[in-house]
Design a protein around this motif. Structure first.
Motif, PDB file in Angstrom:
ATOM      1  N   ARG A   1       1.282  -0.899  -0.232  1.00 45.10           N
ATOM      2  CA  ARG A   1      -0.123  -0.032   0.395  1.00 45.10           C
ATOM      3  C   ARG A   1       0.758   1.090  -0.242  1.00 45.10           C
ATOM      4  NH1 ARG A   1      -3.919  -3.299   3.415  1.00 45.10           N
ATOM      5  NH2 ARG A   1      -5.405  -3.790   2.471  1.00 45.10           N
TER       6      ARG A   1
ATOM      7  N   VAL B   1       1.942   1.975  -3.513  1.00 46.79           N
ATOM      8  CA  VAL B   1       0.784   2.594  -4.194  1.00 46.79           C
ATOM      9  C   VAL B   1       0.327   3.793  -3.334  1.00 46.79           C
ATOM     10  CG1 VAL B   1      -1.298   1.768  -4.456  1.00 46.79           C
ATOM     11  CG2 VAL B   1       0.006   0.050  -4.008  1.00 46.79           C
TER      12      VAL B   1
ATOM     13  N   VAL C   1     -11.350   6.707   4.374  1.00 46.14           N
ATOM     14  CA  VAL C   1     -12.363   5.672   4.224  1.00 46.14           C
ATOM     15  C   VAL C   1     -11.632   4.759   3.467  1.00 46.14           C
ATOM     16  CG1 VAL C   1     -14.364   7.160   4.897  1.00 46.14           C
ATOM     17  CG2 VAL C   1     -13.382   6.595   2.788  1.00 46.14           C
ATOM     18  N   ALA C   2     -10.062   4.499   3.297  1.00 41.46           N
ATOM     19  CA  ALA C   2      -9.602   3.483   2.355  1.00 41.46           C
ATOM     20  C   ALA C   2      -8.089   2.830   3.676  1.00 41.46           C
ATOM     21  CB  ALA C   2      -8.724   4.004   1.485  1.00 41.46           C
ATOM     22  N   PRO C   3      -7.579   1.481   3.168  1.00 42.14           N
ATOM     23  CA  PRO C   3      -7.578   0.406   4.535  1.00 42.14           C
ATOM     24  C   PRO C   3      -6.278   0.855   4.994  1.00 42.14           C
ATOM     25  CG  PRO C   3      -7.899  -0.845   2.299  1.00 42.14           C
ATOM     26  CD  PRO C   3      -8.572   0.576   2.081  1.00 42.14           C
ATOM     27  N   ILE C   4      -5.832   2.439   4.889  1.00 47.45           N
ATOM     28  CA  ILE C   4      -3.946   2.387   4.747  1.00 47.45           C
ATOM     29  C   ILE C   4      -4.351   3.602   6.102  1.00 47.45           C
ATOM     30  CG2 ILE C   4      -3.528   3.189   2.721  1.00 47.45           C
ATOM     31  CD1 ILE C   4      -4.698   5.991   2.972  1.00 47.45           C
ATOM     32  N   SER C   5      -2.775   3.321   6.939  1.00 52.30           N
ATOM     33  CA  SER C   5      -2.935   3.920   8.070  1.00 52.30           C
ATOM     34  C   SER C   5      -2.396   6.018   7.726  1.00 52.30           C
ATOM     35  CB  SER C   5      -1.293   3.652   8.879  1.00 52.30           C
ATOM     36  OG  SER C   5      -0.817   3.930   7.633  1.00 52.30           O
TER      37      SER C   5
ATOM     38  N   PRO D   1      -7.024   0.154  10.076  1.00 51.47           N
ATOM     39  CA  PRO D   1      -8.141   0.319   8.466  1.00 51.47           C
ATOM     40  C   PRO D   1      -8.161  -0.429   7.887  1.00 51.47           C
ATOM     41  CG  PRO D   1      -4.717   1.002   9.415  1.00 51.47           C
ATOM     42  CD  PRO D   1      -5.534   0.731  10.079  1.00 51.47           C
ATOM     43  N   SER D   2      -8.281  -1.901   8.763  1.00 52.69           N
ATOM     44  CA  SER D   2      -8.382  -2.670   7.360  1.00 52.69           C
ATOM     45  C   SER D   2     -10.130  -3.169   7.213  1.00 52.69           C
ATOM     46  CB  SER D   2      -7.985  -4.518   8.166  1.00 52.69           C
ATOM     47  OG  SER D   2      -8.263  -4.798   9.744  1.00 52.69           O
TER      48      SER D   2
ATOM     49  N   PHE E   1     -11.811  -0.909   6.794  1.00 53.12           N
ATOM     50  CA  PHE E   1     -12.485  -0.463   5.232  1.00 53.12           C
ATOM     51  C   PHE E   1     -12.392  -1.353   3.860  1.00 53.12           C
ATOM     52  CE2 PHE E   1     -11.270   3.340   7.787  1.00 53.12           C
ATOM     53  CZ  PHE E   1     -12.419   3.861   8.247  1.00 53.12           C
ATOM     54  N   GLU E   2     -11.917  -2.460   4.619  1.00 57.52           N
ATOM     55  CA  GLU E   2     -11.532  -3.597   3.518  1.00 57.52           C
ATOM     56  C   GLU E   2     -13.243  -4.017   3.196  1.00 57.52           C
ATOM     57  OE1 GLU E   2      -9.530  -4.742   1.704  1.00 57.52           O
ATOM     58  OE2 GLU E   2      -7.584  -4.815   2.633  1.00 57.52           O
TER      59      GLU E   2
ATOM     60  N   VAL F   1     -17.471   3.865   0.879  1.00 57.94           N
ATOM     61  CA  VAL F   1     -18.462   4.733   1.625  1.00 57.94           C
ATOM     62  C   VAL F   1     -18.317   5.344   0.398  1.00 57.94           C
ATOM     63  CG1 VAL F   1     -18.354   7.006   2.608  1.00 57.94           C
ATOM     64  CG2 VAL F   1     -17.567   5.191   3.569  1.00 57.94           C
TER      65      VAL F   1
ATOM     66  N   GLU G   1      -8.241   5.896 -13.865  1.00 59.90           N
ATOM     67  CA  GLU G   1      -7.377   6.405 -13.287  1.00 59.90           C
ATOM     68  C   GLU G   1      -6.866   6.425 -11.543  1.00 59.90           C
ATOM     69  OE1 GLU G   1      -3.786   8.324 -16.635  1.00 59.90           O
ATOM     70  OE2 GLU G   1      -5.277   9.481 -15.325  1.00 59.90           O
TER      71      GLU G   1
ATOM     72  N   PHE H   1      -6.399   2.920  -8.878  1.00 57.67           N
ATOM     73  CA  PHE H   1      -5.362   3.922  -8.032  1.00 57.67           C
ATOM     74  C   PHE H   1      -5.694   3.713  -6.605  1.00 57.67           C
ATOM     75  CE2 PHE H   1      -4.911   6.940  -4.752  1.00 57.67           C
ATOM     76  CZ  PHE H   1      -3.256   6.609  -3.902  1.00 57.67           C
ATOM     77  N   PHE H   2      -6.907   3.333  -6.531  1.00 55.68           N
ATOM     78  CA  PHE H   2      -7.811   3.346  -4.952  1.00 55.68           C
ATOM     79  C   PHE H   2      -8.268   1.623  -5.287  1.00 55.68           C
ATOM     80  CE2 PHE H   2      -9.874   7.404  -5.400  1.00 55.68           C
ATOM     81  CZ  PHE H   2      -8.751   7.791  -3.997  1.00 55.68           C
TER      82      PHE H   2
ATOM     83  N   LYS I   1      -5.568  -0.167  -5.780  1.00 56.87           N
ATOM     84  CA  LYS I   1      -4.777  -1.139  -5.740  1.00 56.87           C
ATOM     85  C   LYS I   1      -4.604  -1.197  -3.882  1.00 56.87           C
ATOM     86  CE  LYS I   1      -2.355  -0.237  -9.702  1.00 56.87           C
ATOM     87  NZ  LYS I   1      -1.308   0.852 -10.341  1.00 56.87           N
ATOM     88  N   LEU I   2      -5.017  -0.758  -3.215  1.00 54.62           N
ATOM     89  CA  LEU I   2      -4.711   0.087  -1.917  1.00 54.62           C
ATOM     90  C   LEU I   2      -5.967  -1.122  -1.361  1.00 54.62           C
ATOM     91  CD1 LEU I   2      -5.711   3.961  -1.598  1.00 54.62           C
ATOM     92  CD2 LEU I   2      -3.930   2.504  -0.974  1.00 54.62           C
ATOM     93  N   TYR I   3      -6.683  -2.054  -1.966  1.00 58.63           N
ATOM     94  CA  TYR I   3      -7.469  -2.640  -1.666  1.00 58.63           C
ATOM     95  C   TYR I   3      -7.661  -4.223  -1.987  1.00 58.63           C
ATOM     96  CZ  TYR I   3     -10.609   0.331  -0.461  1.00 58.63           C
ATOM     97  OH  TYR I   3     -11.530   1.707  -0.034  1.00 58.63           O
ATOM     98  N   SER I   4      -7.665  -5.567  -0.529  1.00 59.99           N
ATOM     99  CA  SER I   4      -7.368  -6.633  -0.947  1.00 59.99           C
ATOM    100  C   SER I   4      -7.618  -7.443  -2.207  1.00 59.99           C
ATOM    101  CB  SER I   4      -6.831  -7.517   0.427  1.00 59.99           C
ATOM    102  OG  SER I   4      -8.259  -7.547   1.365  1.00 59.99           O
TER     103      SER I   4
ATOM    104  N   ARG J   1     -16.910   4.062  -7.005  1.00 57.59           N
ATOM    105  CA  ARG J   1     -15.708   4.188  -5.927  1.00 57.59           C
ATOM    106  C   ARG J   1     -16.390   3.609  -4.723  1.00 57.59           C
ATOM    107  NH1 ARG J   1     -12.439   3.389  -2.052  1.00 57.59           N
ATOM    108  NH2 ARG J   1     -11.643   5.306  -0.883  1.00 57.59           N
TER     109      ARG J   1
END
Lengths: 241, 284
Positions: free
Chosen positions: A3, A6, A81-85, B72-73, B75-76, B80, B95, B99-100, B102-105, B142
């Motif tokens: 992450r 990214v 609201v994304a799974p990042i710190s 933060p998990s 938000f997996e 929202v 794009e 980008f977003f 790639k932040l999720y599993s 999103r």
């Protein structure tokens, strides 16, 4: 890609798309022009001085503009609201913001190496630039927390330039030679930044370098704590509040 | 899914609590509407549930565990959909989503979703070239990007034409049918009527009413029936109580002997209930 990578990659793409890289390259071109037209062959001292000016102003400005864009487009909320710190988000932004400074340094260094004479350890200077840029990026973020828009940010940066950077430049270029004024400038973080950068180009007392490094690293820790603590409040504040 | 017990929240600079001890539950697999006029605490409640506001009193349990214990998990599992556009305007829609993503599993079939909301052909356009309606639809994509278990939607059809609003509502229904839970905030009572299993009306930081839309309509409506009929070429009106309607001689006489023009039960609309229970004119 993890992450953090990214986020870092995203920051770099946005620096390019929002023309912030272009703005930085334009300023670098001005510095190269100055180096070119200077009637001096050996630019070993002048290049770090120009780099000091570039890093202290551009790092603060670029990170501030990037934050204001994110605030205006509300993308900062969707990051929350994304799974990042918070650390991942802030560090990616801070590290990405060092890249234009490094690019600027590299352009000036390569030009000086090819056209003029420069005797500097590039990698030592790179480390110094990274630290100074990191510090000023943190300052830029903190300033953004207290500014309402882009115009307001520019005004605050100009004020900061007069208070923090101008006195150091006046002493550096021997425009002000008063000893009390010169010693007093050591309380300014920009003096520490200048010492760390100039330490790669000329002989500076070891204590001055150590003091400056401790000052900058300590200030980075304090600023990072403040930036981290105030981040949620800033991110949730509506525009113009 | 969520249990909210005696939730109290005050903004740092305020003298008064914005949320004044509300308790409610959002069940797994339901669409729950949080309704009320501006400034009553709906958005604040939503911000607390999506962990944007943290210094609250009371307890919130998500899947039986304290919400504060989630990192933060969290938000997996949560999507929202903000009311305002939340995209990088100088990047294309594709794009932005890449980008977003790639932040999720795990992620949804983005191309499929873009096709459903009618944005696939425009995916390579910069978001700054999008109309308001296109940005609203992109917001929805999103929110759905990470195959969430819970969706928080704030005015998901605001600014959409009826055709696109219908598509978004269908997607919300499908999400529910697949087991998803939705917290919906909207001022479009037609959407609430069509989508929500249960609704809570908020006023002055408190929940003043919570039930199913149907029960609320029955509770706040009068058990009467209005009818229009034609008698000797003249249009006449009559009102009858629904209680023992089958034994009402006059009603049966009209039904048998006259031409009925209209016939309506007098249940209230959610708009009427909104005004009645919140005590103010609907403005949000």
């Amino acid at each position: 890609m993890n992450r953090f990578n990214v986020l870092l990659n995203g920051e770099l793409i946005r620096l390019r798309r929002y023309n912030l890289f272009a703005a930085s390259l334009f300023v670098s071109a001005i510095w190269v022009g100055i180096i070119h037209f200077l009637n001096v062959e050996d630019v070993t001292t002048i290049v770090p001085q120009l780099i000091f000016l570039d890093v202290t102003t551009m790092a603060t400005l670029l990170v501030g503009v990037s934050f204001i864009y994110e605030k205006d487009e509300s993308t900062i909320r969707t990051m929350l609201v994304a799974p990042i710190s918070k650390n991942q988000y802030l560090l990616a932004k801070l590290i990405a913001n060092i890249i234009p400074s490094i690019l600027s340094l590299t352009i000036m260094y390569l030009y000086s190496k090819l056209i003029k004479t420069i005797e500097i350890n590039y990698f030592l200077l790179l480390g110094a630039v990274a630290l100074v840029s990191f510090f000023h990026s943190l300052m830029g973020i903190l300033l953004t927390y207290f500014t309402k828009d882009f115009t307001n940010l520019i005004m605050v940066i100009m004020l900061l330039f007069i208070i923090l950077i101008l006195p150091v430049i006046l002493v550096e270029f021997n425009i002000i030679t008063n000893e009390i004024f010169a010693k007093g400038s050591y309380i300014l973080p920009s003096k520490a930044a200048l010492m760390v950068i100039m330490g790669t180009a000329r002989i500076i007392d070891r204590w001055e370098i150590i003091f400056s490094l401790i000052y900058l690293i300590g200030s980075c820790l304090v600023l990072y704590y403040l930036v981290h603590r105030q981040f949620d409040l800033y991110a949730l504040r509506e525009r113009g509040e | 899914m969520y249990q909210i017990n005696k939730l109290v929240f005050r903004y740092p600079r305020n003298k008064e609590d914005t949320i004044k001890g509300i308790s409610f539950e959002i069940k797994k697999g339901e669409i729950f509407g949080l309704l009320g006029p501006s400034g009553v605490g709906k958005s604040t409640t939503q911000k607390i549930l999506i962990k944007l506001l943290k210094d609250y009193k009371g307890q919130i349990l998500y899947k039986g565990r304290d919400l504060k214990s989630y990192g933060p998990s969290y938000f997996e599992e949560v999507g929202v959909g903000f009311e305002m556009p939340v995209h990088f305007s100088k990047l294309t829609a594709e794009e932005n989503l890449n980008f977003f993503m790639k932040l999720y599993s795990s992620t949804v079939d983005v191309d499929g979703l873009l096709k459903r909301v009618g944005l696939y052909e425009d995916r390579k356009k910069r978001v700054s070239q999008f109309s308001k309606g296109m940005k609203v639809r992109l917001n929805f994509v999103r929110a759905m990007l990470n195959k969430p278990k819970v969706l928080f939607l704030d005015e998901p059809t605001n600014g959409l034409d009826p055709k696109n609003a219908r598509i978004i509502k269908e997607l919300i229904k499908e999400f529910k049918e697949e087991g998803g839970t939705v917290l919906l905030t909207t001022h479009l009572m037609n959407d609430v009527d069509e989508l929500c299993d249960r609704v809570a009306f908020m006023a002055d930081g408190r929940i003043v009413e919570i039930s199913t839309p149907k029960d609320l309509k029955l509770k706040y409506g009068s058990r009467e029936l209005d009818m229009e009929y034609r008698e000797d070429e003249r249009l006449k009106r009559a009102t009858f109580s629904l209680d023992k309607l089958g034994d009402n001689e006059e009603f049966l006489n009209i039904i048998k002997n006259y031409e009925i023009i209209t016939i309506h039960s007098k249940e209230n609309t959610l708009d009427d209930i909104f005004i009645k229970v919140t005590g103010v004119t609907k403005d949000e």
